[in-house]
Each structure stands twice: as structure tokens, then as C-alpha cells.
Design a protein around this motif. Structure first.
Motif, PDB file in Angstrom:
ATOM      1  N   ILE A  48       0.926  -1.071  -0.232  1.00 53.83           N
ATOM      2  CA  ILE A  48       0.053  -0.065  -0.346  1.00 53.83           C
ATOM      3  C   ILE A  48       1.022   1.507  -0.268  1.00 53.83           C
ATOM      4  O   ILE A  48       1.743   1.112   1.288  1.00 53.83           O
ATOM      5  CB  ILE A  48      -0.356  -0.097   1.324  1.00 53.83           C
ATOM      6  CG1 ILE A  48      -1.684  -1.218   0.889  1.00 53.83           C
ATOM      7  CG2 ILE A  48      -2.018   1.108   1.014  1.00 53.83           C
ATOM      8  CD1 ILE A  48      -2.906  -1.189   2.501  1.00 53.83           C
ATOM      9  N   GLN A  49       0.573   1.882  -1.119  1.00 52.13           N
ATOM     10  CA  GLN A  49       1.446   3.017  -1.297  1.00 52.13           C
ATOM     11  C   GLN A  49       0.908   4.572  -0.470  1.00 52.13           C
ATOM     12  O   GLN A  49      -0.759   4.883  -0.612  1.00 52.13           O
ATOM     13  CB  GLN A  49       1.420   3.780  -2.536  1.00 52.13           C
ATOM     14  CG  GLN A  49       2.484   2.904  -3.682  1.00 52.13           C
ATOM     15  CD  GLN A  49       3.737   2.733  -3.429  1.00 52.13           C
ATOM     16  OE1 GLN A  49       3.786   4.133  -3.740  1.00 52.13           O
ATOM     17  NE2 GLN A  49       3.970   1.464  -3.046  1.00 52.13           N
ATOM     18  N   LYS A  50       1.345   5.238   0.644  1.00 55.87           N
ATOM     19  CA  LYS A  50       0.607   5.924   1.511  1.00 55.87           C
ATOM     20  C   LYS A  50       0.491   7.117   0.825  1.00 55.87           C
ATOM     21  O   LYS A  50       2.134   7.731   0.315  1.00 55.87           O
ATOM     22  CB  LYS A  50       1.169   6.006   3.039  1.00 55.87           C
ATOM     23  CG  LYS A  50       1.230   5.048   3.691  1.00 55.87           C
ATOM     24  CD  LYS A  50       1.933   4.604   5.121  1.00 55.87           C
ATOM     25  CE  LYS A  50       2.592   4.287   4.788  1.00 55.87           C
ATOM     26  NZ  LYS A  50       3.814   4.205   5.949  1.00 55.87           N
ATOM     27  N   VAL A  51      -0.248   8.023   0.810  1.00 51.61           N
ATOM     28  CA  VAL A  51      -0.005   9.347  -0.291  1.00 51.61           C
ATOM     29  C   VAL A  51      -0.705  10.698   0.872  1.00 51.61           C
ATOM     30  O   VAL A  51      -1.477  10.685   1.546  1.00 51.61           O
ATOM     31  CB  VAL A  51      -0.969   9.380  -1.292  1.00 51.61           C
ATOM     32  CG1 VAL A  51      -1.495  10.527  -2.134  1.00 51.61           C
ATOM     33  CG2 VAL A  51      -1.117   8.451  -1.870  1.00 51.61           C
ATOM     34  N   GLY A  52       0.350  12.064   1.130  1.00 49.38           N
ATOM     35  CA  GLY A  52      -0.035  12.753   2.172  1.00 49.38           C
ATOM     36  C   GLY A  52      -0.807  13.490   0.961  1.00 49.38           C
ATOM     37  O   GLY A  52      -0.336  13.873  -0.058  1.00 49.38           O
ATOM     38  N   VAL A  53      -1.769  14.520   1.146  1.00 52.61           N
ATOM     39  CA  VAL A  53      -2.204  15.503   0.796  1.00 52.61           C
ATOM     40  C   VAL A  53      -2.705  16.498   1.639  1.00 52.61           C
ATOM     41  O   VAL A  53      -2.890  16.699   2.625  1.00 52.61           O
ATOM     42  CB  VAL A  53      -3.295  15.022   0.500  1.00 52.61           C
ATOM     43  CG1 VAL A  53      -4.384  16.088   0.103  1.00 52.61           C
ATOM     44  CG2 VAL A  53      -4.071  14.035   0.196  1.00 52.61           C
ATOM     45  N   PHE A  54      -2.157  17.653   0.837  1.00 51.12           N
ATOM     46  CA  PHE A  54      -1.474  18.704   1.318  1.00 51.12           C
ATOM     47  C   PHE A  54      -1.865  20.542   0.394  1.00 51.12           C
ATOM     48  O   PHE A  54      -2.363  19.896  -0.526  1.00 51.12           O
ATOM     49  CB  PHE A  54      -0.075  19.300   0.801  1.00 51.12           C
ATOM     50  CG  PHE A  54       0.499  18.327   2.184  1.00 51.12           C
ATOM     51  CD1 PHE A  54       1.099  18.877   3.402  1.00 51.12           C
ATOM     52  CD2 PHE A  54       1.300  17.324   2.021  1.00 51.12           C
ATOM     53  CE1 PHE A  54       1.867  17.363   4.399  1.00 51.12           C
ATOM     54  CE2 PHE A  54       2.244  16.232   2.628  1.00 51.12           C
ATOM     55  CZ  PHE A  54       1.789  16.492   3.833  1.00 51.12           C
ATOM     56  N   VAL A  55      -2.475  21.805   0.929  1.00 55.41           N
ATOM     57  CA  VAL A  55      -2.776  22.633   0.584  1.00 55.41           C
ATOM     58  C   VAL A  55      -1.759  23.552   0.762  1.00 55.41           C
ATOM     59  O   VAL A  55      -2.145  23.904   1.714  1.00 55.41           O
ATOM     60  CB  VAL A  55      -4.289  23.090   0.648  1.00 55.41           C
ATOM     61  CG1 VAL A  55      -5.204  23.756  -0.323  1.00 55.41           C
ATOM     62  CG2 VAL A  55      -5.228  21.474   1.055  1.00 55.41           C
ATOM     63  N   ASP A  56      -1.316  23.170  -0.268  1.00 61.24           N
ATOM     64  CA  ASP A  56      -0.462  25.051  -0.242  1.00 61.24           C
ATOM     65  C   ASP A  56       0.182  24.466   1.555  1.00 61.24           C
ATOM     66  O   ASP A  56       0.612  26.334   2.021  1.00 61.24           O
ATOM     67  CB  ASP A  56      -1.470  26.410  -0.267  1.00 61.24           C
ATOM     68  CG  ASP A  56      -2.195  26.525  -1.352  1.00 61.24           C
ATOM     69  OD1 ASP A  56      -1.422  26.381  -2.355  1.00 61.24           O
ATOM     70  OD2 ASP A  56      -3.500  27.289  -1.011  1.00 61.24           O
ATOM     71  N   ALA A  57       0.609  23.571   2.180  1.00 54.76           N
ATOM     72  CA  ALA A  57       2.057  24.121   2.603  1.00 54.76           C
ATOM     73  C   ALA A  57       3.035  24.466   2.335  1.00 54.76           C
ATOM     74  O   ALA A  57       3.658  24.023   1.008  1.00 54.76           O
ATOM     75  CB  ALA A  57       2.078  22.367   2.967  1.00 54.76           C
TER      76      ALA A  57
END
Length: 201
Positions: A48-57
Motif C-alpha cells: 500500500i502506497q501512502k499518499v499525503g494530501v496537502f493544500v498550499d503547505a
């Protein structure tokens, strides 16, 4: 076609969904989201590939989360520039750049990002950067003329999967979230299992 189950929040639920072996699991690091993740990451199967979701970080914030949670991919859901993506690429991590689509979306803007990201993700343009729970008009994807594989997102439910499988475009993965939940961040494992079965057929 692969599947990404996004907006994971609760450790026990993460373990349950992880046991189904989706290709990707997404964790949202935007504090304004009802699915904001700031907990303990359980051990997950290596596939399982772990995806980090960011908004203008900031770059520093992203690096901190990569190191803390051992992330495999970064999903940029804000107004990140080409230069920002270039700097992130130096970390040797895969990048998904998100574009919110409506009837006025100009697919030409994708070209400058093509060299600085690994995948695009097309979501529905709405009030929030993501997680608006509605689909966009997939006919618009006929204007997509690049070879870059992409994730398809935006209010996708179980009933949509067969239609998506018939779209003749380089869809790398389907990104599901709100339509597979009992409440924000808490996934319905039966629905997730049904989705994985449908995609694999």
C-alpha cells in the motif's frame, strides 16, 4: 486500473481498510478538513502506497510529514507553482498535482506541470479544495491530450466504477472518499471491498 481510498482518519478503520489491500491510501494534512489526520499511523502492508494530501503547505511542513509517516507520494491540492513542484521533486518522492475541473477548465495549463509531477489528479471544482462530494462532467476529459497518467476523483460512488472503466484515457487510479464513508474519515469497509472487487474484474 488502481484504486486510492482517501481521507483516512481513524487507526482501527485504517487497519481494516488496509487489510483489503487498496493500491493507495490517502491521509489529509490540511487542518480545515473534517478528515484531517494527525494521529498514529498503524503498520500497513508494504504494497500500500501512502499518499499525503496537502493544500498550499510549506516545503518544511511537507518534509516533516514525509519523515513522520514514511509517505510514498505527495498530493498537492492547492495553488502550488511549477517551481514549488521542482523543489519538492528534489526529495525523490512522487508527486500528484491536483487540478479542479469545471466547464471552463483550460487543459493547456497542464503542460507546464508535465515535467515536474508524476501524476495529475482531476477533481471537481467546488467551494473546498477537495472533498466536495460531486462528480464533474467526464466528457471534458476528451480534451486531455497528454500521455501523463492521472487519478480521477470527485464524488465517485460504487455505481460510477463500471462507467469509468469504459473511459478510454490513461486513468492510473480512481480516487474514492466521501461516497464510501459512514462519517467523515470513517470508511465503510464493505463498500471499499466491493469497489476493489469491481475494479479488479
Amino acid at each position: 486500473m488502481r484504486i486510492k481510498i482517501c481521507g483516512m482518519k481513524y487507526p482501527e478503520n485504517i487497519i481494516e481498510v488496509g487489510s483489503l489491500l487498496p493500491d493507495y491510501m490517502g491521509f489529509i494534512f490540511w487542518e480545515k478538513s473534517s478528515r484531517f489526520f494527525d494521529g498514529t499511523m498503524p503498520d500497513l502492508p508494504q504494497s500500500i502506497q501512502k499518499v499525503g494530501v496537502f493544500v498550499d503547505a510549506t516545503l518544511e511542513e511537507i518534509i516533516s510529514k514525509i519523515e513522520k509517516y514514511n509517505l510514498n507520494l505527495i498530493q498537492l491540492h492547492g495553488n502550488e507553482s511549477v517551481e514549488f513542484c521542482q523543489n519538492l521533486k528534489k526529495l525523490d518522492i512522487k508527486i500528484i498535482k491536483v487540478f479542479s475541473v469545471n466547464d471552463d477548465f483550460n487543459f493547456e495549463v497542464l503542460k507546464e506541470y508535465e515535467a515536474v509531477c508524476d501524476y495529475f489528479l482531476f477533481d471537481t471544482k467546488g467551494e473546498l479544495p477537495g472533498g466536495n462530494g460531486v462528480t464533474f462532467n467526464w466528457k471534458l476529459l476528451e480534451k486531455y491530450n497528454l500521455a501523463k497518467p492521472f487519478f480521477l476523483s470527485g464524488g465517485i460512488g460504487l455505481e460510477d466504477l463500471e462507467k469509468i472503466k469504459k473511459i478510454n484515457l490513461p486513468i492510473h487510479a480512481i480516487d474514492v472518499n466521501s461516497k464510501f464513508e459512514m462519517e467523515p474519515g470513517l470508511k465503510n469497509t464493505k463498500l471499499c471491498k466491493d469497489a476493489l472487487r469491481c475494479i479488479s474484474m
